[in-house]
Design a protein around this motif. Structure first.
Motif, PDB file in Angstrom:
ATOM      1  N   LYS A   1       4.416   0.647   3.347  1.00  0.00           N
ATOM      2  CA  LYS A   1       5.456  -0.110   4.035  1.00  0.00           C
ATOM      3  C   LYS A   1       6.341  -0.806   3.005  1.00  0.00           C
TER       4      LYS A   1
ATOM      5  N   HIS B   1       0.814  -1.215   0.000  1.00  0.00           N
ATOM      6  CA  HIS B   1       0.000   0.000   0.000  1.00  0.00           C
ATOM      7  C   HIS B   1       0.852   1.272   0.000  1.00  0.00           C
TER       8      HIS B   1
ATOM      9  N   GLN C   1       4.343   8.874   1.202  1.00  0.00           N
ATOM     10  CA  GLN C   1       3.317   9.454   2.078  1.00  0.00           C
ATOM     11  C   GLN C   1       2.569   8.376   2.869  1.00  0.00           C
ATOM     12  N   ARG C   2       2.598   7.159   2.322  1.00  0.00           N
ATOM     13  CA  ARG C   2       1.884   6.058   2.983  1.00  0.00           C
ATOM     14  C   ARG C   2       2.520   4.749   2.561  1.00  0.00           C
TER      15      ARG C   2
ATOM     16  N   ASP D   1       7.773   2.054   7.377  1.00  0.00           N
ATOM     17  CA  ASP D   1       6.380   1.832   7.752  1.00  0.00           C
ATOM     18  C   ASP D   1       5.834   3.180   8.208  1.00  0.00           C
ATOM     19  N   VAL D   2       5.166   3.857   7.286  1.00  0.00           N
ATOM     20  CA  VAL D   2       4.711   5.219   7.563  1.00  0.00           C
ATOM     21  C   VAL D   2       3.747   5.249   8.742  1.00  0.00           C
ATOM     22  N   SER D   3       2.882   4.256   8.853  1.00  0.00           N
ATOM     23  CA  SER D   3       1.882   4.244   9.925  1.00  0.00           C
ATOM     24  C   SER D   3       2.517   4.176  11.308  1.00  0.00           C
ATOM     25  N   ARG D   4       3.740   3.641  11.394  1.00  0.00           N
ATOM     26  CA  ARG D   4       4.447   3.533  12.675  1.00  0.00           C
ATOM     27  C   ARG D   4       5.634   4.497  12.757  1.00  0.00           C
ATOM     28  N   SER D   5       5.688   5.430  11.806  1.00  0.00           N
ATOM     29  CA  SER D   5       6.763   6.443  11.764  1.00  0.00           C
ATOM     30  C   SER D   5       8.149   5.809  11.734  1.00  0.00           C
TER      31      SER D   5
END
Length: 219
Positions: free
Chosen positions: A55, A7, A52-53, A65-69
């Protein structure tokens, strides 16, 4: 090799990338016309760009992994990169370029690699005095001497004549078979992809639209 991209979204200029794919095989190809996002994807894998988004994971190492910075800097990824313009340092002679970023590896001898790639007579030569094929070999050697876990190649056969292409193909296969370094290989030439790659992903306008064996996709 197992590199997974989940994604992933990246926007720059007029390019909007949306990537979901898994790259595997000893040499995984990325194919597409100019502007499809091939080089941008390599730079995301290498750590030169931030999405921007999404993994990216190589084997068991999480690179992004953008969601986990989580964003592993390029210098910590141990990924070699040979760009299309080879990007050698003009202020250093060949030997200086080769020793830049040299990572000692008991399984890889500096002298042996130089001999194998036919660079012995070029060590004390200025980069400006090298031919296109010689620069390409120096770029390969510099990337390999860093002992990378993964090697990214961006159009390594472009602008070479057929004789040089044949020699460089042999070098790429030698890196794969003798040094056992997995490779992600970018090209807009279907013949090169079929010749070298185990699998290929086809990009179109920033999206991966097909995946499979090159001989099947390019039949």
């Amino acid at each position: 090799m197992k590199l997974t991209i989940d994604h992933l979204s990246y926007t720059a200029d007029k390019l909007l990338m949306q990537i979901d794919l898994q790259l595997d095989g000893r040499i995984a190809g990325i194919f597409g016309i100019s502007g499809a996002g091939k080089t941008t994807l390599l730079e995301l894998i290498a750590g030169f760009r931030k999405p921007q988004r999404g993994k990216i994971q190589f084997k068991d190492r999480l690179l992004i992994d953008v969601s986990r910075s989580i964003f592993l800097p390029a210098y910590k990824r141990n990924i070699g990169y040979v760009p299309e313009d080879v990007a050698l340092f003009p202020h250093l002679w060949v030997k200086g370029n080769l020793r830049y970023g040299l990572n000692r590896n008991e399984n890889l001898s500096f002298e042996e690699l130089v001999k194998t790639l036919g660079l012995e007579s070029l060590l004390d030569r200025s980069i400006d005095l090298l031919s296109g094929g010689e620069k390409q070999r120096v770029a390969f050697a510099r990337a390999v001497l860093a002992s990378p876990d993964l090697l990214l190649m961006d159009e390594p056969l472009s602008n070479l004549n057929e004789e040089l292409k044949s020699k460089v193909r042999e070098i790429i296969l030698w890196i794969r078979d003798e040094l056992r370094i997995p490779i992600i290989y970018v090209s807009h030439d279907a013949d090169d992809i079929v010749w070298l790659c185990d699998t290929v992903t086809i990009l179109k306008e920033g999206r991966n639209v097909l995946w499979g064996k090159p001989e099947d996709l390019f039949e």
